[in-house]
Design an enzyme around this catalytic site. Sequence first.
Site, PDB file in Angstrom:
ATOM      1  N   ARG A 165     -10.232  13.327  13.157  1.00 23.89           N
ATOM      2  CA  ARG A 165     -11.489  13.837  12.603  1.00 23.89           C
ATOM      3  C   ARG A 165     -11.246  15.269  12.126  1.00 23.89           C
ATOM      4  O   ARG A 165     -11.228  16.207  12.930  1.00 23.89           O
ATOM      5  CB  ARG A 165     -12.570  13.804  13.685  1.00 23.89           C
ATOM      6  CG  ARG A 165     -13.969  14.091  13.189  1.00 23.89           C
ATOM      7  CD  ARG A 165     -14.885  14.405  14.355  1.00 23.89           C
ATOM      8  NE  ARG A 165     -14.664  15.746  14.848  1.00 23.89           N
ATOM      9  CZ  ARG A 165     -14.726  16.109  16.124  1.00 23.89           C
ATOM     10  NH1 ARG A 165     -14.934  15.214  17.063  1.00 23.89           N
ATOM     11  NH2 ARG A 165     -14.538  17.374  16.477  1.00 23.89           N
ATOM     12  N   TYR A 220     -13.054  24.312  20.548  1.00 25.02           N
ATOM     13  CA  TYR A 220     -12.285  23.502  21.488  1.00 25.02           C
ATOM     14  C   TYR A 220     -10.962  22.968  20.937  1.00 25.02           C
ATOM     15  O   TYR A 220     -10.233  22.288  21.662  1.00 25.02           O
ATOM     16  CB  TYR A 220     -13.133  22.325  22.000  1.00 25.02           C
ATOM     17  CG  TYR A 220     -13.725  21.436  20.930  1.00 25.02           C
ATOM     18  CD1 TYR A 220     -12.983  20.447  20.311  1.00 25.02           C
ATOM     19  CD2 TYR A 220     -15.054  21.597  20.544  1.00 25.02           C
ATOM     20  CE1 TYR A 220     -13.521  19.634  19.329  1.00 25.02           C
ATOM     21  CE2 TYR A 220     -15.620  20.789  19.565  1.00 25.02           C
ATOM     22  CZ  TYR A 220     -14.849  19.803  18.970  1.00 25.02           C
ATOM     23  OH  TYR A 220     -15.406  18.998  17.995  1.00 25.02           O
ATOM     24  N   HIS A 240     -17.691  16.984  14.725  1.00 23.01           N
ATOM     25  CA  HIS A 240     -18.233  15.712  15.202  1.00 23.01           C
ATOM     26  C   HIS A 240     -19.488  15.366  14.405  1.00 23.01           C
ATOM     27  O   HIS A 240     -19.634  14.257  13.894  1.00 23.01           O
ATOM     28  CB  HIS A 240     -18.545  15.811  16.692  1.00 23.01           C
ATOM     29  CG  HIS A 240     -19.266  14.611  17.230  1.00 23.01           C
ATOM     30  ND1 HIS A 240     -18.671  13.380  17.355  1.00 23.01           N
ATOM     31  CD2 HIS A 240     -20.546  14.458  17.662  1.00 23.01           C
ATOM     32  CE1 HIS A 240     -19.547  12.516  17.845  1.00 23.01           C
ATOM     33  NE2 HIS A 240     -20.683  13.135  18.038  1.00 23.01           N
TER      34      HIS A 240
END
Length: 401
Positions: free
Chosen positions: A296, A309, A300
């Site tokens: 990805r 992160y 998200h």
Amino acid sequence: MTVESTAARKPRRSSGTKRAAGAASASKSPAAKAVATAQSTEPQLVQLLTPEGDRVENAQNADFLPYVSDITADDLRGLYRDMVMTRRFDGEATALQRQGELGLWASLLGQEAAQIGSGRALRDDDYVFPTYREHGVAWCRDVDPTNLLGMFRGVNHGGWDPNTNNFHLYTIVIGSQTLHATGYAMGVAKDGADSAVIAYFGDGASSQGDVNEAFTFSAVYNAPVVFFCQNNQWAISEPTERQTRVPLYQRAQGFGFPGVRVDGNDVLACLAVTRWALERARQGEGPTLVEAFTYRMGAHTTSDDPTRYRRDEERAAWEAKDPILRLKAHLLATGAADEAFFESLETESEALGKRVREAVRTMPDPDTMAIFENIYADGHALVDEERAQFAAYLASFEEGN
């Protein structure tokens, strides 16, 4: 070939002699040896196109080569067009959300090959159960891209009739669509049809109970369903290695059906593996788990900040495996496409972006009474009562009360 490890972290050493001896003894048990063997075995990855665009033919992908032996240069250009147009639509939707035109958007950036490859493997009579990110599969099922945006703008609950394209409405509840797909597939089998069902979900959903229940039911009832997991490495902010001790595709073994890991950035490999899995389902051989190993590249959703992160170096490494650039390199190297082809696609994609912008900004507000429609197939007395009460409530404003 480097594959990200999914092995659990090593436990800290114990300073106690007895505890150390006990650990050594336990490590020699059959169960411990089996776990160690599973963790030390490098996952097998089906790949037909390298990141540089070179064709791959080896023992590892030999079983899947026949499933793309009919692919012509025109087909390859079609797959490339699908990915480019899907990415353009997705980018436009992200921009519209940033401009306040959509409440939320879940981008598929980087996952185009997994979706287009699997989507083009489907027959018209196959049925699709998506999550909320399968914009590329929707494109393959001829769902108008603008219909995908109504729910994210808040003007409808889906925007299309699932039975028109055999493409179910988007599912927000994580993993629940795998149960829906399994039930539908069981019905297909009872009807004696030779069509198949495919359910899409992510690596995070694989940790949900619904998905594991779907695996159990599909295996026991030999349902003609393909579970297509897009492992994009991150369940929001949780990496895959915090969700499983073995590669995801190997989980299928515990339920009694095969699992395959495919290069999710290789559209040709995704097409071949999905065709193979769908053929198994149609021939009565039961379910298959396909793990599309992809990435990805964006957030998200538009409410997420991936810089909190994950490292920039990680994304850069995956950008070098970009599915669109990979196929473009192959098309150029083989002479299957020229610059005029790519320029025409650029013009076409810009036209799509303009159409999407105009469609979103001119979407009418929903009928306030529409919330009571399509609840029950044959109507319901309680819904009729609620509809009447709400209509009276709205009328009270018009009367100035």
